[in-house]
Design a protein around this motif. Structure first.
Motif, mmCIF file in Angstrom:
data_model
loop_
_atom_site.group_PDB
_atom_site.id
_atom_site.type_symbol
_atom_site.label_atom_id
_atom_site.label_comp_id
_atom_site.label_asym_id
_atom_site.label_seq_id
_atom_site.Cartn_x
_atom_site.Cartn_y
_atom_site.Cartn_z
ATOM 1 N N LEU A 173 0.903 -1.095 -0.051
ATOM 2 C CA LEU A 173 -0.063 0.105 -0.160
ATOM 3 C C LEU A 173 0.956 1.269 0.001
ATOM 4 N N LEU A 174 0.535 2.009 -1.071
ATOM 5 C CA LEU A 174 1.204 3.292 -1.006
ATOM 6 C C LEU A 174 0.324 4.447 -0.795
ATOM 7 N N LEU A 175 0.409 5.428 0.305
ATOM 8 C CA LEU A 175 -0.324 6.437 0.422
ATOM 9 C C LEU A 175 0.219 7.674 -0.175
ATOM 10 N N THR A 176 -0.704 8.496 -0.774
ATOM 11 C CA THR A 176 -0.226 9.417 -1.571
ATOM 12 C C THR A 176 -1.289 10.664 -1.462
ATOM 13 N N LYS A 177 -0.593 11.754 -1.894
ATOM 14 C CA LYS A 177 -1.556 12.998 -1.933
ATOM 15 C C LYS A 177 -1.146 13.653 -3.147
ATOM 16 N N THR A 178 -2.135 13.970 -4.085
ATOM 17 C CA THR A 178 -1.745 14.679 -5.289
ATOM 18 C C THR A 178 -1.496 16.268 -4.869
#
Lengths: 514, 363
Positions: B238-243
């Protein structure tokens, strides 16, 4: 949980499965548990106490009368009457206190005001028991039948309880007799697919009437009656003409659901409507509209009054003084007055019901009877063929309008508002509203109105076909494929054109594009 | 027996009828390949063919372009996001997606874990109406019914005709023909932003106080944790991201970073100054509006994400090396490039317009 909700259908299915899976001797108990559960889900659970008191009092009263008859034969008449009157007053007392206290307070206050006395009026807000108007009449009929010795008392308390609170009919009737319903509830019922199918079809037809016609008509009628000044003139008369269809499809639709639901359990409840709009007179209309209430009032109010010693004596006196006809008519009209008063007040604790749903029809019936000889003479002079279809239609339309005028008060907020509505109907002659699109401003658009018209015609055609037996039997007698197709089409019509749910509001989906 | 048979036939006919009514009456949110295509397109993907699946709300679907990523790296991905998607729905969508695909990585845009502005039940319906009937759908509906105070009854999700029956007056040919259309949607869940928003002057943030965190709703924290646990359970990284966002506070970053650290999972926040700069984000040209990226922003974000995934230990570099060219994806890529031409032209025009407006303002 209304009768037209998905929750009710789920409740019905779950109860049905339990009912047929459990041993047959437990079926009445299954229905009793379901009825209590239904009561708790629909009404205020604590108000069940009123229903419980009614059941206990009637059960105890009927058993006591039985005991008196067996053990005190010489005093039975007097003792039974004491028991009967006590239990009757207890039940009618609960009904009167819960439903009519405010009505009595308002009327007393009005009388006191007439005497120029200054008093402050305090009303009460007591929660009435669910379906109290229905179950009280039903259980009183059982008590009275036992008192009259036309019904043997039931020894099993739970069966009396089930008779009083059988859930499909709890909210809106019909008002059954123990000889009709109680006996069926005692019997064991085997699962019959055919019967369940018949019940389901009737429920579907009820949904059609209620959701596709009544709820849509309510949009127009409510809009007009809510603003009679804005919607005056022909709007009012249109609402007056539409409301009978609305209330008929509403109430008879509910009855179809109730009767269909009961039929799924193998129990047949009495019919409450028999194509009332085909009636030629208002008297006939009320013999075909809310039939069980009318019969109840006749059997337990009007006939006992007519048979009472006072009335018989009064009739004899009048016969001697004014002749046979008058001697017969006057007591009858007085008894009818009581019946129609009861009919009115049963509908609600307001003068609008007493006048609009009671005394107005009494007046119309009496006038019909008084002027019957004149009307017959006119028909003879004008050579009107009374058996012709045109004459029948004329009579039905006349009856419809007479009913509609009374029903207008049913919609009004009170008696004064009812009179105001009629007054607003005469404010202006505005036929342009039918052509300038005014009717499209009341919540239904052109598509809705066209579809509503088609559906009313469809329901009318089915009513015509159903005059000589159930339409569903006629459909069932045809090819099963044809029958299946018809019912599925009806299901689609209900699902698509019915008024239910929160509906689709495109604006709440605005974010779909993001 | 005969009666029983006819009853079963009647029941089947009813089910068929309800299914068909659902197909016709549920709105087709297909304008510019919006949620309907996204979800149906996902189900139409070949089983176990995707390497990466993106989840989240509209910011994920505007921010990541699977075709761009395929062109750059060969990684096959899909954006399984819908507008204003609640994290509750995201959790159940992850569960549903993993029934059909075995991706190496799940990328979750964390906006849905922090944003509370779920715009009514419409967003829920957009997210769930096209989800196939399954235990996941049942659980999702029950969960949102419990958490949110919408008027919608759960039954409306399972029998959508109850919700949409009023649409009979506005049905179009597409409502009847959509069900027969090919569901291979070349954008793979991406939505192209061609407008321009250049009102902010952001260049990313530098965290000054790591303890400055924001309050997450209990259910948001709970469902984010559920997602983390579920991915671990399914052995999916799982990779958390925020554009990138034109307006973004450090508390948002810190909140997610804290959760990522606690669970030892990576968090790639494009709003951090160094990532912003590395990805080449430009506040004048890369945003479609205050919340979403346009074509330029999506291209940069996707390109950076591709490199990040290959460079870090997600097991993708091996997978990409051994995979053979996929004709279907190559054809979709061509369609994507053709689709993009007028969009890019429109964007260029919009940028020129904005530049003129700014020039005027400066004068």
């Amino acid at each position: 949980m209304s009768l037209t909700s998905l929750n009710f259908l789920v409740f019905l299915i779950v109860t049905g499965i339990c009912y047929y899976i459990l041993p047959k001797r437990t079926q009445p108990y299954c229905l009793l548990v379901a009825s209590i559960a239904f009561y708790c889900m629909v009404g205020e659970p604590w108000t069940f106490i009123y229903l419980f008191v009614s059941i206990v009092s009637v059960y105890a009263g009927t058993r006591l009368m039985e005991w008196i008859r067996k053990n005190k034969p010489q005093k039975q008449k007097k003792l039974c009457r004491i028991v009967f009157v006590t239990v009757l007053l207890c039940n009618l007392g609960i009904l009167a206190v819960l439903k009519y206290t405010n009505f009595m307070i308002y009327n007393l206050a009005y009388l006191v005001k007439l005497l120029h006395l200054d008093i402050s009026v305090h009303t009460v807000s007591w929660a009435a028991s669910l379906g109290i108007s229905y179950y009280t009449l039903q259980i009183v009929s059982y008590l009275t039948d036992v008192y009259w010795e036309v019904q043997r008392p039931q020894h099993n308390f739970f069966r009396v309880a089930l008779f009083a609170c059988f859930f499909p009919q709890m909210v809106s009737g019909p008002i059954s007799r123990y000889s009709e319903l109680g006996v069926q509830l005692e019997q064991e019922h085997r699962f019959s697919l055919e019967q369940v199918e018949r019940g389901a079809c009737r429920i579907l037809w009820g949904f059609f009437k209620k959701l596709v016609i009544s709820e849509k008509l309510a949009v127009i009628v409510n809009a007009i009656y809510a603003d009679p000044v804005g919607y005056h003139g022909l709007y009012i008369w249109t609402a007056m003409l539409l409301f009978p269809i609305q209330i008929y499809t509403d109430f008879s639709g509910c009855m179809d659901i109730v009767l269909g639901a009961a039929e799924c359990f193998g129990i047949f409840l009495p019919e409450n409507f028999r194509t009332p709009f085909f009636s030629r007179t208002i008297q006939e209309f009320w013999q075909r509209w809310h039939i069980t209430l009318g019969l109840w009032l006749k059997d337990y109010v009007m006939y006992p009054i007519l048979k009472s010693n006072h009335f018989v004596a009064m009739g004899d006196k009048l016969k001697k003084k004014y002749g046979r006809k008058i001697g017969k008519q006057i007591p009858l009209y007085i008894a009818m007055l009581v019946l129609w008063f009861c009919n009115g007040i049963w509908h609600g604790n307001s003068w609008k019901y007493i006048i609009g749903v009671g005394l107005w029809y009494w007046f119309a019936i009496i006038m019909g009877q008084i002027f019957e000889p004149v009307s017959k003479r006119m028909i003879n002079i004008l050579h009107i063929p009374t058996e012709s279809v045109v004459w029948h239609i004329f009579q039905s339309v006349r009856t419809y309008i007479v009913y509609g005028i009374g029903a207008l008060f049913f919609c009004a907020t009170d008696l004064r508002n009812g009179a105001f509505l009629i007054k607003c109907g005469f404010l202006e002659f505005n036929p342009q509203i039918f052509t300038d699109g005014s009717f499209l401003q009341m919540g239904l658009d052109g598509y809705d109105l066209v579809m509503l018209g088609i559906m009313i015609v469809f329901a009318f055609v089915i009513s015509v076909l159903g005059r000589n037996g159930y339409v569903r039997d006629k459909i069932a007698a045809k090819n099963p494929l044809f029958g299946g197709f018809i019912w599925i089409m009806l299901l689609v019509i209900v699902l698509v054109f019915g008024s239910y749910g929160n509906g689709y509001n495109a604006s709440s989906f605005i974010y779909a594009k993001f | 027996m005969k009666k029983g048979f006819s009853f079963v036939a009647w029941l089947l006919a009813c089910i068929l009828c309800l299914t068909e009514l659902k197909n016709i009456f549920v709105p087709k949110w297909t304008d510019d390949l919006a949620p309907t295509y996204t979800i149906d397109g996902f189900y139409a993907e070949e089983r176990d063919s995707l390497d990466v699946i993106f989840f989240g709300s509209s910011q994920a679907l505007y921010g990541f372009s699977p075709m761009e990523m395929y062109e750059n790296t060969g990684i096959k991905s899909y954006v399984c996001a819908t507008g204003s998607q609640s994290i509750v729905c995201t959790y159940y969508w992850i569960r549903e997606a993993l029934k059909y695909q075995k991706p190496k990585v799940i990328v979750l845009d964390t906006w849905c874990a922090l944003d509370e502005s779920v715009l009514g039940d419409g967003a829920m319906h957009c997210t769930l109406d096209y989800m196939r009937f399954s235990p996941n759908k049942i659980e999702a509906v029950m969960a949102i019914d419990k958490i949110y105070d919408f008027e919608t009854s759960p039954s409306e999700y399972f029998l959508p005709i109850l919700k949409y029956h009023d649409r009979w007056k506005e049905l179009t040919a597409e409502d009847f023909t959509y069900q027969f259309q090919d569901k291979d949607f070349f954008l793979k869940g991406h939505r192209v932003g061609e407008s321009i928003y250049a009102d902010s002057k952001s260049e990313g943030i530098i965290v000054e106080d790591p303890e400055n965190v924001c309050d997450m709703e209990d259910y948001q924290a709970q469902y984010l944790q559920k997602i983390i646990n579920y991915c671990k359970e399914k052995d999916v990284k799982l990779l958390l991201t925020k554009t990138a966002l034109p307006v973004y506070g450090e508390e948002s970053h810190n909140t997610i970073q804290k959760i990522a650290d606690e669970n030892q999972i990576p968090f790639l926040d494009y709003n951090m100054h160094e990532v912003w700069a590395d990805a080449g984000m430009n506040y004048l040209t890369d945003f479609a509006d205050i919340l979403h990226l346009n074509i330029n922003g999506a291209t940069k974000t996707t390109s950076y994400m591709g490199e990040y995934l290959l460079e870090h230990d997600f097991g993708l570099s091996e997978a990409v090396k051994v995979s053979e060219p996929d004709e279907t994806w190559n054809e979709d890529l061509k369609r994507y490039q053709e689709y993009l031409v007028p969009k890019k032209e429109q964007l260029e025009e919009n940028i020129r317009f904005w530049e003129a407006v700014h020039a005027n303002d400066e004068q």
